[in-house]
Design a protein around this motif. Structure first.
Motif, PDB file in Angstrom:
ATOM      1  N   PRO A  55     -23.937  25.035  13.152  1.00 51.29           N
ATOM      2  CA  PRO A  55     -24.022  23.552  13.245  1.00 51.29           C
ATOM      3  C   PRO A  55     -23.734  22.664  12.042  1.00 51.29           C
ATOM      4  N   VAL A  56     -24.406  22.952  10.966  1.00 52.24           N
ATOM      5  CA  VAL A  56     -24.113  22.186   9.676  1.00 52.24           C
ATOM      6  C   VAL A  56     -23.627  23.311   8.450  1.00 52.24           C
ATOM      7  N   GLY A  57     -22.602  23.302   7.960  1.00 50.35           N
ATOM      8  CA  GLY A  57     -22.419  24.067   6.962  1.00 50.35           C
ATOM      9  C   GLY A  57     -21.871  23.115   5.732  1.00 50.35           C
ATOM     10  N   SER A  58     -21.780  23.591   4.595  1.00 51.55           N
ATOM     11  CA  SER A  58     -21.078  22.908   3.558  1.00 51.55           C
ATOM     12  C   SER A  58     -20.550  23.713   2.435  1.00 51.55           C
ATOM     13  N   LEU A 115     -21.306  31.757   4.111  1.00 50.40           N
ATOM     14  CA  LEU A 115     -20.030  31.448   4.314  1.00 50.40           C
ATOM     15  C   LEU A 115     -19.889  29.871   3.795  1.00 50.40           C
ATOM     16  N   HIS A 116     -20.137  29.762   2.237  1.00 46.80           N
ATOM     17  CA  HIS A 116     -20.028  28.656   1.725  1.00 46.80           C
ATOM     18  C   HIS A 116     -18.899  28.333   0.718  1.00 46.80           C
ATOM     19  N   ASN A 117     -17.900  29.195   0.973  1.00 44.67           N
ATOM     20  CA  ASN A 117     -16.895  29.110   0.077  1.00 44.67           C
ATOM     21  C   ASN A 117     -15.322  28.919   0.805  1.00 44.67           C
ATOM     22  N   TRP A 118     -14.727  28.048   0.086  1.00 43.66           N
ATOM     23  CA  TRP A 118     -13.295  27.440   0.698  1.00 43.66           C
ATOM     24  C   TRP A 118     -12.451  28.486   0.716  1.00 43.66           C
ATOM     25  N   HIS A 143     -23.488  36.825   1.048  1.00 45.03           N
ATOM     26  CA  HIS A 143     -24.050  35.688   1.803  1.00 45.03           C
ATOM     27  C   HIS A 143     -23.549  34.419   1.459  1.00 45.03           C
ATOM     28  N   VAL A 144     -23.192  34.171   0.099  1.00 44.35           N
ATOM     29  CA  VAL A 144     -22.638  32.760  -0.216  1.00 44.35           C
ATOM     30  C   VAL A 144     -21.198  32.693   0.004  1.00 44.35           C
ATOM     31  N   VAL A 197     -12.400  24.048  -5.557  1.00 44.14           N
ATOM     32  CA  VAL A 197     -13.185  24.490  -7.168  1.00 44.14           C
ATOM     33  C   VAL A 197     -12.713  25.803  -7.230  1.00 44.14           C
ATOM     34  N   SER A 198     -12.983  26.402  -8.433  1.00 42.53           N
ATOM     35  CA  SER A 198     -12.678  27.813  -8.816  1.00 42.53           C
ATOM     36  C   SER A 198     -13.977  28.531  -8.585  1.00 42.53           C
TER      37      SER A 198
END
Length: 290
Positions: free
Chosen positions: A224-227, A176-179, A161-162, A232-233
């Motif tokens: 609409p809004v993610g972050s 999907l919060h990972n660069w 998920h993350v 960072v590693s």
């Protein structure tokens, strides 16, 4: 852990130590470059139509050779294709994928970032001091499968998920919060960056920021809004979110911290004994008004 508006100083001190120890963090403008472009617009609830404030991708450059040369990133990259994004579809986990999970955990546990996180959690009485037992705790928190969509089998886990992202009923993109994942999905034309999110002109981010609130679509589904953190590693993110998760037994924890120059809200949702989701929200940076 209090939900008040005050900054949690103890946690901020620990996270700043993790920040200092994160030697594998990528350097903006050197190891990667982002193109922020325009501010994202409003998206109506349930809509998958968004005004595109960014015609070009968010990432204009990433040093992939450097990523692949660092163990924690290399093992992390191996995990990104191990999941079925749709919830409600039972995950089929192979022996090879289980081995990849262990190789990733072994790699991050060798870093000073994770050693620091473990020491702190042991001191707080929230984690095991034995390395193998702590690794088992991490495996359960991040990789143990659970039923996110009750209509199917075990279809989700915290890591998926993350860090990977999921879809819900084919109508909603979640997580999907990972660069690194964002970059790879963008490179493969699965993700379309729509612009940054900011409350007002004082909150306008810049290309050196390591945290970004943003809007994007993934396979046509708009978030609409993610972050996410930028640069960072993997070990830093796992350490930070694990600490916040272990320190609270509440279903949702949101805590305000000051990490380096960033005033952040760290949000962690619990799904039983595992992470349901976790992400940072940029409040402000000290090169702008706090």
């Amino acid at each position: 852990m209090a939900r008040g508006s005050n900054i949690n100083k103890e946690l901020s001190d620990v996270l700043n130590e993790l920040w200092r120890l994160d030697v594998n963090r990528m350097k903006p403008g050197v190891d990667y470059k982002i193109n922020l472009q325009g501010k994202a617009g409003f998206v109506a609830p349930g809509s998958n139509h968004a005004r595109d404030g960014a015609r070009a991708p968010l990432f204009s450059y990433v040093n992939e050779d450097k990523l692949k040369s660092i163990d924690t990133y290399a093992y992390f990259l191996n995990l990104l294709d191990n999941y079925e994004m749709a919830t409600g579809v039972t995950e089929q986990v192979t022996k090879e994928e289980i081995q990849e999970n262990h190789l990733f955990l072994d790699a991050i546990l060798k870093t000073e970032v994770m050693k620091c996180a473990q020491k702190y959690l042991v001191r707080k009485g929230r984690a095991q001091s034995d390395p193998d037992q702590f690794k088992r705790q991490l495996y359960d928190v991040w990789f143990k499968l659970y039923h996110r969509d009750r209509s199917g089998g075990e279809d989700s886990c915290g890591f998926e998920h993350v860090f990977v992202g999921e879809t819900k009923h084919g109508t909603e993109i979640m997580g999907l919060h990972n660069w690194v994942q964002f970059y790879h999905q963008e490179k493969n034309n699965h993700v379309d960056y729509k612009g940054y999110k900011a409350r007002d002109n004082k909150d306008t981010p810049d290309g050196d920021d390591h945290v970004l609130n943003l809007q994007f679509s993934c396979n046509g589904l708009v978030k609409p809004v993610g972050s996410c953190f930028i640069g960072v590693s993997p070990e830093f993110e796992v350490a930070l979110f694990t600490i916040v998760f272990f320190l609270s037994d509440e279903r949702m924890t949101n805590v305000k911290v000051k990490v380096d120059e960033y005033l952040l809200e760290i949000v962690v949702y619990r799904f039983g004994r595992s992470i349901g989701t976790s992400y940072p929200k940029m409040i402000s940076s000290n090169n702008r008004d706090l």
